[in-house]
Design a protein around this motif. Structure first.
Motif, PDB file in Angstrom:
ATOM      1  N   MET A   1      -4.387  -7.347 -10.161  1.00 15.90           N
ATOM      2  CA  MET A   1      -2.615  -7.663 -11.818  1.00 15.90           C
ATOM      3  C   MET A   1      -3.369  -6.884 -12.910  1.00 15.90           C
ATOM      4  SD  MET A   1       0.328  -9.918 -11.984  1.00 15.90           S
ATOM      5  CE  MET A   1      -0.906 -11.510 -11.644  1.00 15.90           C
ATOM      6  N   GLU A   2      -4.477  -7.391 -13.425  1.00 16.68           N
ATOM      7  CA  GLU A   2      -5.458  -6.943 -14.857  1.00 16.68           C
ATOM      8  C   GLU A   2      -6.335  -5.385 -14.511  1.00 16.68           C
ATOM      9  OE1 GLU A   2      -7.348 -11.292 -14.898  1.00 16.68           O
ATOM     10  OE2 GLU A   2      -9.257  -9.204 -15.529  1.00 16.68           O
TER      11      GLU A   2
ATOM     12  N   ILE B   1      -1.059  -5.195 -14.954  1.00 16.53           N
ATOM     13  CA  ILE B   1       0.602  -5.672 -14.680  1.00 16.53           C
ATOM     14  C   ILE B   1       0.400  -7.156 -15.124  1.00 16.53           C
ATOM     15  CG2 ILE B   1       2.273  -6.846 -13.397  1.00 16.53           C
ATOM     16  CD1 ILE B   1       0.749  -3.777 -11.664  1.00 16.53           C
ATOM     17  N   LYS B   2       1.634  -7.402 -15.926  1.00 15.58           N
ATOM     18  CA  LYS B   2       1.472  -8.929 -16.066  1.00 15.58           C
ATOM     19  C   LYS B   2       3.005  -9.970 -15.294  1.00 15.58           C
ATOM     20  CE  LYS B   2      -0.906  -8.911 -20.284  1.00 15.58           C
ATOM     21  NZ  LYS B   2      -0.368  -9.348 -22.103  1.00 15.58           N
TER      22      LYS B   2
ATOM     23  N   LEU C   1       2.921  -4.762  -6.273  1.00  7.41           N
ATOM     24  CA  LEU C   1       2.124  -4.673  -7.466  1.00  7.41           C
ATOM     25  C   LEU C   1       2.736  -3.374  -7.766  1.00  7.41           C
ATOM     26  CD1 LEU C   1      -1.318  -5.773  -6.540  1.00  7.41           C
ATOM     27  CD2 LEU C   1      -0.012  -6.076  -8.765  1.00  7.41           C
TER      28      LEU C   1
ATOM     29  N   ASN D   1       6.232  -2.841  -9.621  1.00  8.21           N
ATOM     30  CA  ASN D   1       6.237  -3.632 -10.791  1.00  8.21           C
ATOM     31  C   ASN D   1       4.788  -3.070 -12.477  1.00  8.21           C
ATOM     32  OD1 ASN D   1       7.931  -6.093 -10.908  1.00  8.21           O
ATOM     33  ND2 ASN D   1       6.840  -6.288  -9.348  1.00  8.21           N
ATOM     34  N   THR D   2       4.398  -1.511 -11.105  1.00  3.44           N
ATOM     35  CA  THR D   2       2.983  -0.739 -11.977  1.00  3.44           C
ATOM     36  C   THR D   2       4.248  -0.210 -12.906  1.00  3.44           C
ATOM     37  OG1 THR D   2       2.281  -0.700 -10.237  1.00  3.44           O
ATOM     38  CG2 THR D   2       1.939   0.995 -11.914  1.00  3.44           C
TER      39      THR D   2
END
Lengths: 87, 419
Positions: free
Chosen positions: A58-59, A63-64, A83, A86-87
Protein backbone atom coordinates in the motif's frame (compact mmCIF):
# COMPACT_ATOMS: atom_id res chain seq x y z
CA UNK A 1 -12.93 5.10 -16.76
CA UNK A 2 -10.22 2.58 -17.58
CA UNK A 3 -10.71 -0.07 -20.21
CA UNK A 4 -10.02 -3.78 -19.86
CA UNK A 5 -6.55 -3.55 -21.42
CA UNK A 6 -5.49 -0.85 -18.99
CA UNK A 7 -6.86 -2.87 -16.09
CA UNK A 8 -4.78 -5.92 -17.05
CA UNK A 9 -1.69 -3.71 -17.34
CA UNK A 10 -2.46 -2.13 -13.98
CA UNK A 11 -2.86 -5.54 -12.36
CA UNK A 12 0.44 -6.67 -13.85
CA UNK A 13 2.23 -3.59 -12.53
CA UNK A 14 0.73 -3.97 -9.05
CA UNK A 15 1.75 -7.64 -9.02
CA UNK A 16 5.34 -6.63 -9.89
CA UNK A 17 5.39 -4.26 -6.93
CA UNK A 18 3.89 -6.91 -4.65
CA UNK A 19 6.54 -9.42 -5.77
CA UNK A 20 9.22 -6.88 -4.99
CA UNK A 21 7.76 -6.41 -1.50
CA UNK A 22 7.56 -10.20 -0.99
CA UNK A 23 11.27 -10.56 -1.66
CA UNK A 24 11.95 -7.77 0.82
CA UNK A 25 9.88 -9.34 3.62
CA UNK A 26 10.81 -12.94 2.79
CA UNK A 27 14.46 -12.77 1.70
CA UNK A 28 14.62 -16.54 1.16
CA UNK A 29 11.94 -16.47 -1.53
CA UNK A 30 12.94 -16.08 -5.17
CA UNK A 31 10.27 -13.61 -6.24
CA UNK A 32 10.74 -14.43 -9.95
CA UNK A 33 9.18 -17.82 -9.28
CA UNK A 34 6.16 -16.42 -7.41
CA UNK A 35 2.84 -17.07 -9.17
CA UNK A 36 -0.17 -14.81 -8.68
CA UNK A 37 -2.40 -17.81 -7.82
CA UNK A 38 -0.19 -18.77 -4.86
CA UNK A 39 -1.00 -17.81 -1.30
CA UNK A 40 1.54 -16.13 0.94
CA UNK A 41 1.37 -18.89 3.53
CA UNK A 42 2.73 -21.38 0.99
CA UNK A 43 5.74 -19.08 0.55
CA UNK A 44 6.49 -19.40 4.27
CA UNK A 45 4.94 -16.11 5.39
CA UNK A 46 3.43 -16.05 8.88
CA UNK A 47 0.57 -13.73 9.81
CA UNK A 48 2.94 -10.86 10.67
CA UNK A 49 4.76 -11.26 7.35
CA UNK A 50 1.46 -11.30 5.45
CA UNK A 51 0.32 -8.08 7.07
CA UNK A 52 3.70 -6.51 6.44
CA UNK A 53 3.44 -7.37 2.74
CA UNK A 54 -0.01 -5.75 2.55
CA UNK A 55 1.16 -2.59 4.30
CA UNK A 56 4.36 -2.15 2.33
CA UNK A 57 2.49 -2.71 -0.95
CA UNK A 58 0.00 0.00 0.00
CA UNK A 59 2.82 2.37 0.90
CA UNK A 60 4.58 1.80 -2.43
CA UNK A 61 1.34 2.43 -4.30
CA UNK A 62 0.36 5.42 -2.18
CA UNK A 63 -2.90 3.78 -1.16
CA UNK A 64 -4.58 4.60 2.14
CA UNK A 65 -7.14 1.97 3.02
CA UNK A 66 -8.26 0.36 6.28
CA UNK A 67 -6.25 -2.85 6.65
CA UNK A 68 -9.43 -4.81 7.37
CA UNK A 69 -10.28 -4.32 3.66
CA UNK A 70 -7.87 -7.22 3.10
CA UNK A 71 -9.75 -9.54 5.48
CA UNK A 72 -10.71 -12.82 3.79
CA UNK A 73 -8.12 -12.45 1.03
CA UNK A 74 -7.11 -16.02 0.07
CA UNK A 75 -4.19 -15.59 -2.32
CA UNK A 76 -1.88 -13.03 -3.92
CA UNK A 77 -4.29 -12.36 -6.81
CA UNK A 78 -7.13 -11.41 -4.46
CA UNK A 79 -4.78 -9.09 -2.63
CA UNK A 80 -3.69 -7.51 -5.91
CA UNK A 81 -7.37 -7.07 -6.88
CA UNK A 82 -8.08 -5.10 -3.69
CA UNK A 83 -5.05 -2.93 -4.41
CA UNK A 84 -6.02 -2.39 -8.07
CA UNK A 85 -9.60 -1.51 -7.12
CA UNK A 86 -8.25 1.23 -4.87
CA UNK A 87 -5.37 2.58 -6.94
CA UNK B 1 -6.33 18.35 39.17
CA UNK B 2 -7.83 15.37 41.00
CA UNK B 3 -5.29 12.54 41.31
CA UNK B 4 -6.53 9.18 40.13
CA UNK B 5 -5.08 5.89 38.97
CA UNK B 6 -4.01 2.44 40.10
CA UNK B 7 -3.19 2.23 43.80
CA UNK B 8 -2.26 -1.45 43.75
CA UNK B 9 -1.88 -3.94 40.92
CA UNK B 10 -1.27 -7.67 41.08
CA UNK B 11 -1.14 -10.49 38.57
CA UNK B 12 -1.96 -14.13 39.10
CA UNK B 13 -0.47 -16.19 36.28
CA UNK B 14 -1.96 -19.54 37.27
CA UNK B 15 -0.44 -22.67 38.83
CA UNK B 16 0.90 -24.47 35.76
CA UNK B 17 2.47 -23.63 32.43
CA UNK B 18 3.43 -25.27 29.17
CA UNK B 19 6.42 -24.75 26.90
CA UNK B 20 4.90 -23.33 23.71
CA UNK B 21 7.57 -24.60 21.34
CA UNK B 22 6.93 -28.12 22.58
CA UNK B 23 3.19 -27.65 22.01
CA UNK B 24 3.71 -26.38 18.46
CA UNK B 25 5.80 -29.46 17.62
CA UNK B 26 3.29 -31.78 19.28
CA UNK B 27 0.43 -30.29 17.26
CA UNK B 28 2.45 -30.48 14.05
CA UNK B 29 2.15 -26.74 13.39
CA UNK B 30 4.22 -25.22 10.63
CA UNK B 31 7.21 -23.89 12.56
CA UNK B 32 8.73 -21.92 9.71
CA UNK B 33 9.52 -18.53 11.19
CA UNK B 34 7.89 -19.61 14.47
CA UNK B 35 10.63 -17.87 16.46
CA UNK B 36 9.46 -14.56 15.00
CA UNK B 37 6.20 -14.95 16.89
CA UNK B 38 8.16 -14.43 20.14
CA UNK B 39 6.19 -16.93 22.20
CA UNK B 40 7.76 -18.89 25.07
CA UNK B 41 5.35 -20.23 27.69
CA UNK B 42 1.64 -20.16 28.40
CA UNK B 43 -0.20 -20.59 31.68
CA UNK B 44 -2.81 -23.33 31.61
CA UNK B 45 -5.89 -23.41 33.86
CA UNK B 46 -6.17 -26.61 35.89
CA UNK B 47 -9.63 -28.22 35.94
CA UNK B 48 -10.15 -26.84 39.46
CA UNK B 49 -9.09 -23.32 38.44
CA UNK B 50 -11.70 -21.03 36.89
CA UNK B 51 -11.99 -17.28 36.28
CA UNK B 52 -13.28 -16.76 39.83
CA UNK B 53 -10.41 -18.61 41.53
CA UNK B 54 -7.83 -16.88 39.31
CA UNK B 55 -9.37 -13.47 39.99
CA UNK B 56 -9.55 -13.98 43.75
CA UNK B 57 -5.94 -15.20 43.77
CA UNK B 58 -4.89 -12.00 42.00
CA UNK B 59 -6.89 -9.74 44.34
CA UNK B 60 -6.28 -11.43 47.71
CA UNK B 61 -2.74 -10.04 48.29
CA UNK B 62 -4.12 -6.54 47.59
CA UNK B 63 -6.96 -6.97 50.07
CA UNK B 64 -4.55 -8.38 52.68
CA UNK B 65 -2.37 -5.27 52.32
CA UNK B 66 -5.30 -2.94 53.21
CA UNK B 67 -6.50 -1.96 56.67
CA UNK B 68 -10.13 -2.84 57.49
CA UNK B 69 -11.20 0.76 57.02
CA UNK B 70 -9.47 0.98 53.65
CA UNK B 71 -11.00 -2.31 52.56
CA UNK B 72 -14.44 -1.01 53.47
CA UNK B 73 -14.00 1.83 51.00
CA UNK B 74 -14.11 -0.57 48.06
CA UNK B 75 -17.52 0.41 46.71
CA UNK B 76 -17.31 -1.16 43.29
CA UNK B 77 -16.11 -4.62 42.26
CA UNK B 78 -15.98 -5.04 38.50
CA UNK B 79 -15.13 -8.35 36.86
CA UNK B 80 -13.90 -8.06 33.27
CA UNK B 81 -14.02 -11.28 31.28
CA UNK B 82 -14.95 -13.27 28.20
CA UNK B 83 -14.79 -16.57 30.12
CA UNK B 84 -17.75 -16.43 32.48
CA UNK B 85 -19.77 -19.57 33.18
CA UNK B 86 -23.11 -17.84 33.65
CA UNK B 87 -25.01 -15.43 31.37
CA UNK B 88 -26.75 -13.73 34.29
CA UNK B 89 -24.94 -14.00 37.59
CA UNK B 90 -21.85 -11.82 37.79
CA UNK B 91 -18.65 -13.55 38.90
CA UNK B 92 -17.99 -10.47 41.01
CA UNK B 93 -20.59 -11.83 43.47
CA UNK B 94 -18.40 -14.87 44.17
CA UNK B 95 -15.24 -12.79 44.38
CA UNK B 96 -16.89 -10.32 46.73
CA UNK B 97 -17.72 -13.21 49.06
CA UNK B 98 -14.30 -14.90 49.04
CA UNK B 99 -12.51 -11.55 49.44
CA UNK B 100 -14.79 -10.56 52.34
CA UNK B 101 -15.70 -7.10 51.05
CA UNK B 102 -18.19 -4.56 52.36
CA UNK B 103 -21.76 -5.25 51.18
CA UNK B 104 -22.32 -1.60 50.27
CA UNK B 105 -20.57 -2.27 47.02
CA UNK B 106 -21.63 -2.36 43.36
CA UNK B 107 -20.98 -5.80 41.84
CA UNK B 108 -21.04 -6.22 38.09
CA UNK B 109 -19.33 -7.72 35.08
CA UNK B 110 -18.10 -6.32 31.78
CA UNK B 111 -17.76 -8.15 28.49
CA UNK B 112 -15.77 -6.63 25.64
CA UNK B 113 -13.31 -9.35 24.55
CA UNK B 114 -9.72 -8.38 25.38
CA UNK B 115 -10.72 -4.73 25.86
CA UNK B 116 -12.71 -5.63 28.99
CA UNK B 117 -9.92 -4.96 31.51
CA UNK B 118 -9.33 -1.47 30.17
CA UNK B 119 -13.08 -0.83 30.07
CA UNK B 120 -13.31 -1.78 33.75
CA UNK B 121 -10.29 0.34 34.60
CA UNK B 122 -11.81 3.39 32.90
CA UNK B 123 -15.16 2.86 34.67
CA UNK B 124 -13.27 2.74 37.99
CA UNK B 125 -11.26 5.84 37.10
CA UNK B 126 -14.39 7.80 36.22
CA UNK B 127 -16.13 6.65 39.41
CA UNK B 128 -13.27 8.10 41.45
CA UNK B 129 -13.13 11.27 39.35
CA UNK B 130 -16.85 11.85 39.73
CA UNK B 131 -16.36 12.37 43.50
CA UNK B 132 -19.89 11.15 44.20
CA UNK B 133 -18.38 9.17 47.08
CA UNK B 134 -15.12 10.90 48.06
CA UNK B 135 -12.36 8.46 49.08
CA UNK B 136 -14.12 5.42 47.60
CA UNK B 137 -12.12 2.80 45.71
CA UNK B 138 -12.97 0.45 42.85
CA UNK B 139 -11.56 -3.06 42.56
CA UNK B 140 -11.24 -4.07 38.92
CA UNK B 141 -10.51 -7.74 38.26
CA UNK B 142 -9.81 -8.85 34.70
CA UNK B 143 -9.78 -12.65 34.52
CA UNK B 144 -9.79 -15.05 31.59
CA UNK B 145 -9.08 -18.64 30.71
CA UNK B 146 -9.05 -20.66 27.53
CA UNK B 147 -10.15 -24.26 27.89
CA UNK B 148 -8.82 -25.22 24.53
CA UNK B 149 -11.41 -26.82 22.33
CA UNK B 150 -11.41 -25.05 18.97
CA UNK B 151 -14.83 -24.75 17.30
CA UNK B 152 -14.69 -27.55 14.76
CA UNK B 153 -15.45 -27.38 11.04
CA UNK B 154 -16.12 -24.21 9.09
CA UNK B 155 -13.90 -22.29 6.72
CA UNK B 156 -12.33 -18.90 7.22
CA UNK B 157 -13.21 -18.65 10.90
CA UNK B 158 -11.22 -21.67 11.99
CA UNK B 159 -8.55 -21.88 9.30
CA UNK B 160 -5.24 -20.69 10.67
CA UNK B 161 -6.77 -20.53 14.11
CA UNK B 162 -4.54 -23.37 15.31
CA UNK B 163 -1.98 -20.79 16.37
CA UNK B 164 -4.42 -19.53 18.96
CA UNK B 165 -3.71 -22.55 21.12
CA UNK B 166 -0.02 -21.78 21.75
CA UNK B 167 -0.80 -18.11 22.36
CA UNK B 168 -3.81 -18.41 24.69
CA UNK B 169 -3.06 -18.42 28.41
CA UNK B 170 -4.93 -18.22 31.69
CA UNK B 171 -4.65 -15.65 34.43
CA UNK B 172 -5.97 -12.53 36.09
CA UNK B 173 -5.05 -8.95 36.91
CA UNK B 174 -6.45 -7.13 39.94
CA UNK B 175 -6.34 -3.35 39.95
CA UNK B 176 -7.30 -1.22 42.93
CA UNK B 177 -8.39 2.14 41.52
CA UNK B 178 -8.43 5.17 43.81
CA UNK B 179 -7.33 8.75 44.42
CA UNK B 180 -3.95 7.38 45.59
CA UNK B 181 -2.28 6.30 42.34
CA UNK B 182 0.85 4.75 43.86
CA UNK B 183 1.45 2.41 40.92
CA UNK B 184 0.12 4.26 37.87
CA UNK B 185 -1.11 7.85 37.81
CA UNK B 186 -3.60 8.14 34.99
CA UNK B 187 -3.33 11.07 32.56
CA UNK B 188 -6.91 12.31 32.90
CA UNK B 189 -8.64 12.99 29.60
CA UNK B 190 -5.75 11.59 27.57
CA UNK B 191 -7.72 8.79 25.94
CA UNK B 192 -8.09 7.93 22.28
CA UNK B 193 -10.78 5.32 21.68
CA UNK B 194 -11.83 3.69 18.44
CA UNK B 195 -14.28 0.89 17.66
CA UNK B 196 -16.31 -0.59 14.81
CA UNK B 197 -18.02 -3.86 13.90
CA UNK B 198 -15.70 -6.58 12.62
CA UNK B 199 -15.97 -10.39 12.89
CA UNK B 200 -12.38 -11.22 13.76
CA UNK B 201 -12.29 -13.43 16.85
CA UNK B 202 -15.17 -14.46 19.06
CA UNK B 203 -16.62 -17.01 21.47
CA UNK B 204 -19.91 -17.89 19.77
CA UNK B 205 -20.32 -21.23 21.58
CA UNK B 206 -19.59 -22.43 25.10
CA UNK B 207 -16.04 -23.52 25.96
CA UNK B 208 -14.69 -22.74 22.54
CA UNK B 209 -13.44 -20.00 20.29
CA UNK B 210 -13.41 -19.14 16.64
CA UNK B 211 -11.47 -16.59 14.74
CA UNK B 212 -9.81 -15.26 11.64
CA UNK B 213 -6.35 -14.45 12.98
CA UNK B 214 -5.28 -12.48 9.91
CA UNK B 215 -8.34 -10.25 10.08
CA UNK B 216 -7.77 -9.76 13.80
CA UNK B 217 -4.21 -8.64 13.22
CA UNK B 218 -5.32 -6.22 10.49
CA UNK B 219 -8.05 -4.81 12.72
CA UNK B 220 -5.63 -4.46 15.66
CA UNK B 221 -3.27 -2.41 13.48
CA UNK B 222 -6.07 -0.21 12.13
CA UNK B 223 -7.22 0.43 15.70
CA UNK B 224 -3.74 1.22 17.00
CA UNK B 225 -3.26 3.90 14.36
CA UNK B 226 -6.75 5.33 14.74
CA UNK B 227 -6.83 5.36 18.54
CA UNK B 228 -3.40 6.98 18.69
CA UNK B 229 -4.55 9.63 16.19
CA UNK B 230 -7.53 10.34 18.44
CA UNK B 231 -5.21 10.52 21.48
CA UNK B 232 -3.12 13.08 19.57
CA UNK B 233 -6.21 15.19 18.91
CA UNK B 234 -6.81 15.36 22.66
CA UNK B 235 -3.13 15.75 23.58
CA UNK B 236 -1.93 17.94 20.70
CA UNK B 237 1.80 17.79 21.46
CA UNK B 238 1.85 14.01 21.82
CA UNK B 239 4.55 12.30 19.83
CA UNK B 240 4.73 8.49 19.47
CA UNK B 241 8.50 8.48 20.01
CA UNK B 242 9.11 11.26 22.51
CA UNK B 243 6.05 11.37 24.77
CA UNK B 244 6.34 7.83 26.16
CA UNK B 245 9.39 6.28 27.82
CA UNK B 246 7.70 2.90 27.49
CA UNK B 247 4.79 1.34 25.63
CA UNK B 248 2.56 -1.39 27.08
CA UNK B 249 0.42 -3.15 24.49
CA UNK B 250 -2.33 -5.71 24.64
CA UNK B 251 -0.19 -8.68 23.57
CA UNK B 252 -1.84 -11.68 21.88
CA UNK B 253 1.76 -12.79 21.15
CA UNK B 254 5.06 -10.93 21.12
CA UNK B 255 5.69 -11.02 17.39
CA UNK B 256 2.42 -9.21 16.75
CA UNK B 257 3.51 -6.34 18.97
CA UNK B 258 6.86 -6.12 17.26
CA UNK B 259 5.01 -5.81 13.94
CA UNK B 260 2.55 -3.26 15.35
CA UNK B 261 5.32 -1.11 16.78
CA UNK B 262 7.25 -1.29 13.49
CA UNK B 263 4.16 -0.07 11.63
CA UNK B 264 3.68 2.86 14.00
CA UNK B 265 7.34 3.88 13.86
CA UNK B 266 7.25 3.82 10.08
CA UNK B 267 3.92 5.59 9.68
CA UNK B 268 4.32 8.20 12.39
CA UNK B 269 8.07 8.88 12.15
CA UNK B 270 9.28 7.38 8.87
CA UNK B 271 11.89 5.56 11.00
CA UNK B 272 14.42 3.20 9.50
CA UNK B 273 14.74 -0.49 10.39
CA UNK B 274 17.75 -0.22 12.75
CA UNK B 275 16.15 2.66 14.69
CA UNK B 276 12.90 0.70 14.96
CA UNK B 277 14.72 -2.40 16.24
CA UNK B 278 16.61 -0.59 19.00
CA UNK B 279 13.52 1.39 19.98
CA UNK B 280 11.56 -1.87 20.24
CA UNK B 281 14.17 -3.32 22.60
CA UNK B 282 14.22 -0.20 24.73
CA UNK B 283 10.59 0.89 24.97
CA UNK B 284 8.46 -2.13 24.10
CA UNK B 285 10.30 -5.30 25.08
CA UNK B 286 10.12 -4.71 28.89
CA UNK B 287 6.33 -5.04 28.56
CA UNK B 288 6.55 -8.34 26.68
CA UNK B 289 8.60 -10.29 29.23
CA UNK B 290 5.68 -11.47 31.39
CA UNK B 291 3.38 -11.77 28.37
CA UNK B 292 5.84 -14.28 26.89
CA UNK B 293 5.56 -16.34 30.05
CA UNK B 294 1.81 -16.27 30.67
CA UNK B 295 0.42 -16.03 27.14
CA UNK B 296 -2.61 -14.02 26.12
CA UNK B 297 -4.89 -13.63 29.13
CA UNK B 298 -7.36 -11.61 27.12
CA UNK B 299 -9.01 -8.92 29.24
CA UNK B 300 -6.06 -8.94 31.64
CA UNK B 301 -3.25 -8.77 29.07
CA UNK B 302 -2.85 -4.99 28.88
CA UNK B 303 -2.44 -4.90 32.68
CA UNK B 304 0.03 -7.80 32.46
CA UNK B 305 2.11 -5.83 29.96
CA UNK B 306 1.90 -2.74 32.18
CA UNK B 307 3.16 -4.71 35.20
CA UNK B 308 5.96 -6.21 33.10
CA UNK B 309 6.95 -2.72 31.97
CA UNK B 310 7.02 -1.34 35.51
CA UNK B 311 9.07 -4.27 36.81
CA UNK B 312 11.58 -4.33 33.95
CA UNK B 313 11.87 -0.63 33.12
CA UNK B 314 14.10 2.03 34.69
CA UNK B 315 12.30 4.70 36.67
CA UNK B 316 15.02 6.87 38.23
CA UNK B 317 12.80 9.80 37.31
CA UNK B 318 9.01 9.65 36.74
CA UNK B 319 8.21 8.28 33.32
CA UNK B 320 5.14 8.20 31.11
CA UNK B 321 3.89 4.88 29.75
CA UNK B 322 1.63 4.73 26.71
CA UNK B 323 -0.87 1.85 26.86
CA UNK B 324 -2.87 0.31 24.06
CA UNK B 325 -5.79 -2.04 24.57
CA UNK B 326 -7.67 -3.90 21.82
CA UNK B 327 -10.68 -6.19 22.07
CA UNK B 328 -11.99 -8.14 19.09
CA UNK B 329 -15.31 -7.24 17.67
CA UNK B 330 -14.01 -4.52 18.16
CA UNK B 331 -13.09 -1.64 20.47
CA UNK B 332 -9.71 -0.19 21.38
CA UNK B 333 -8.09 2.56 23.40
CA UNK B 334 -4.76 4.35 23.68
CA UNK B 335 -4.20 5.97 27.08
CA UNK B 336 -1.28 6.92 29.28
CA UNK B 337 -0.07 7.43 32.80
CA UNK B 338 2.98 8.14 34.91
CA UNK B 339 5.10 5.68 36.90
CA UNK B 340 7.77 6.56 39.47
CA UNK B 341 10.63 4.78 41.27
CA UNK B 342 8.27 4.45 44.25
CA UNK B 343 5.72 2.71 42.02
CA UNK B 344 8.31 0.14 41.02
CA UNK B 345 9.32 -0.41 44.64
CA UNK B 346 5.68 -0.63 45.80
CA UNK B 347 4.87 -3.25 43.18
CA UNK B 348 7.61 -5.53 44.52
CA UNK B 349 5.47 -6.47 47.53
CA UNK B 350 3.49 -8.83 45.28
CA UNK B 351 6.52 -10.94 44.22
CA UNK B 352 5.01 -11.48 40.78
CA UNK B 353 8.16 -12.95 39.20
CA UNK B 354 8.64 -15.42 42.08
CA UNK B 355 5.08 -16.63 41.70
CA UNK B 356 5.50 -17.13 37.95
CA UNK B 357 8.69 -19.09 38.66
CA UNK B 358 6.85 -21.34 41.09
CA UNK B 359 4.35 -22.54 38.46
CA UNK B 360 4.39 -26.25 37.67
CA UNK B 361 5.91 -27.22 34.33
CA UNK B 362 3.48 -29.47 32.41
CA UNK B 363 4.65 -32.27 30.15
CA UNK B 364 2.74 -32.74 26.89
CA UNK B 365 1.11 -35.89 28.26
CA UNK B 366 -0.03 -34.01 31.34
CA UNK B 367 -1.35 -31.19 29.16
CA UNK B 368 -3.38 -33.57 27.01
CA UNK B 369 -4.73 -35.28 30.14
CA UNK B 370 -5.61 -31.86 31.55
CA UNK B 371 -7.63 -30.90 28.46
CA UNK B 372 -9.54 -34.17 28.77
CA UNK B 373 -10.12 -33.72 32.50
CA UNK B 374 -11.35 -30.15 31.93
CA UNK B 375 -14.42 -31.51 30.15
CA UNK B 376 -15.76 -32.33 33.65
CA UNK B 377 -16.35 -28.58 34.14
CA UNK B 378 -17.83 -27.80 30.73
CA UNK B 379 -20.11 -24.76 30.49
CA UNK B 380 -23.48 -25.69 31.97
CA UNK B 381 -22.18 -28.33 34.41
CA UNK B 382 -24.81 -28.73 37.10
CA UNK B 383 -23.16 -31.01 39.66
CA UNK B 384 -19.56 -32.18 39.98
CA UNK B 385 -16.94 -32.70 42.66
CA UNK B 386 -13.48 -31.79 41.39
CA UNK B 387 -10.68 -34.34 41.64
CA UNK B 388 -8.26 -32.53 43.95
CA UNK B 389 -5.67 -35.24 43.40
CA UNK B 390 -5.42 -34.48 39.68
CA UNK B 391 -1.96 -33.03 38.92
CA UNK B 392 -1.28 -32.61 42.63
CA UNK B 393 2.19 -31.25 41.89
CA UNK B 394 0.61 -28.29 40.12
CA UNK B 395 -1.92 -27.79 42.90
CA UNK B 396 0.88 -27.60 45.45
CA UNK B 397 3.32 -25.62 43.33
CA UNK B 398 3.12 -22.44 45.38
CA UNK B 399 3.66 -21.57 49.02
CA UNK B 400 0.93 -18.92 48.95
CA UNK B 401 -2.64 -19.76 49.96
CA UNK B 402 -4.71 -20.16 46.81
CA UNK B 403 -8.38 -20.56 46.08
CA UNK B 404 -9.48 -23.59 44.03
CA UNK B 405 -12.84 -24.75 42.74
CA UNK B 406 -14.04 -27.59 44.95
CA UNK B 407 -17.50 -28.46 43.76
CA UNK B 408 -20.37 -27.39 41.56
CA UNK B 409 -23.63 -28.06 43.38
CA UNK B 410 -26.84 -27.28 41.51
CA UNK B 411 -24.83 -24.83 39.38
CA UNK B 412 -23.52 -23.08 42.50
CA UNK B 413 -19.74 -22.97 42.60
CA UNK B 414 -18.03 -23.74 45.89
CA UNK B 415 -14.36 -22.98 46.43
CA UNK B 416 -11.74 -23.84 49.03
CA UNK B 417 -8.41 -22.33 50.12
CA UNK B 418 -5.36 -24.50 49.63
CA UNK B 419 -3.89 -23.77 53.07
Amino acid sequence: MINRGELILEKKNVFLIVKDVISEVLPDVDSNGVKIEQNLKSLGANSIDRTEIVMLSMERLGIKLPLVSFGGVENIEEMVDVLVDNT
Amino acid sequence: MQLVGIEMLNIFGGSAYLDVDQLASHRGLDKTRFDNLLMKEKSVALPYEDPVSLGVNAAKPIIDALSDSEKDRIEMLITCTESSFDFGKSMSSYMHDYLGLNRNCRLFEIKSACYSGTTGLQVGINFVLSQVSPGAKALVIATDISRFLVAEGGGVLSEGWSFAEPSSGAGAAAMLVSDRPYIFQMDVGANGYYGFEVMDTCRPVADSEAGDSDLSLLSYLDCLQQSFSEYQKRVPDANYLESFSYLAFHTPFGGMIKGAHRTMMRKMLKAKADVIESDFEERVFPGLIYCQRVGNIMGATTALSLVSTIEHGEFYSPKRIGCFSYGSGCCSEFFSGVVTAESQEYLKQFNIADKLNQRYSLSMDEYDALIKESTTVRFGTRNVKLDTGFLEGARNSSDMPRLFLKEIKEYHRLYEWSQ
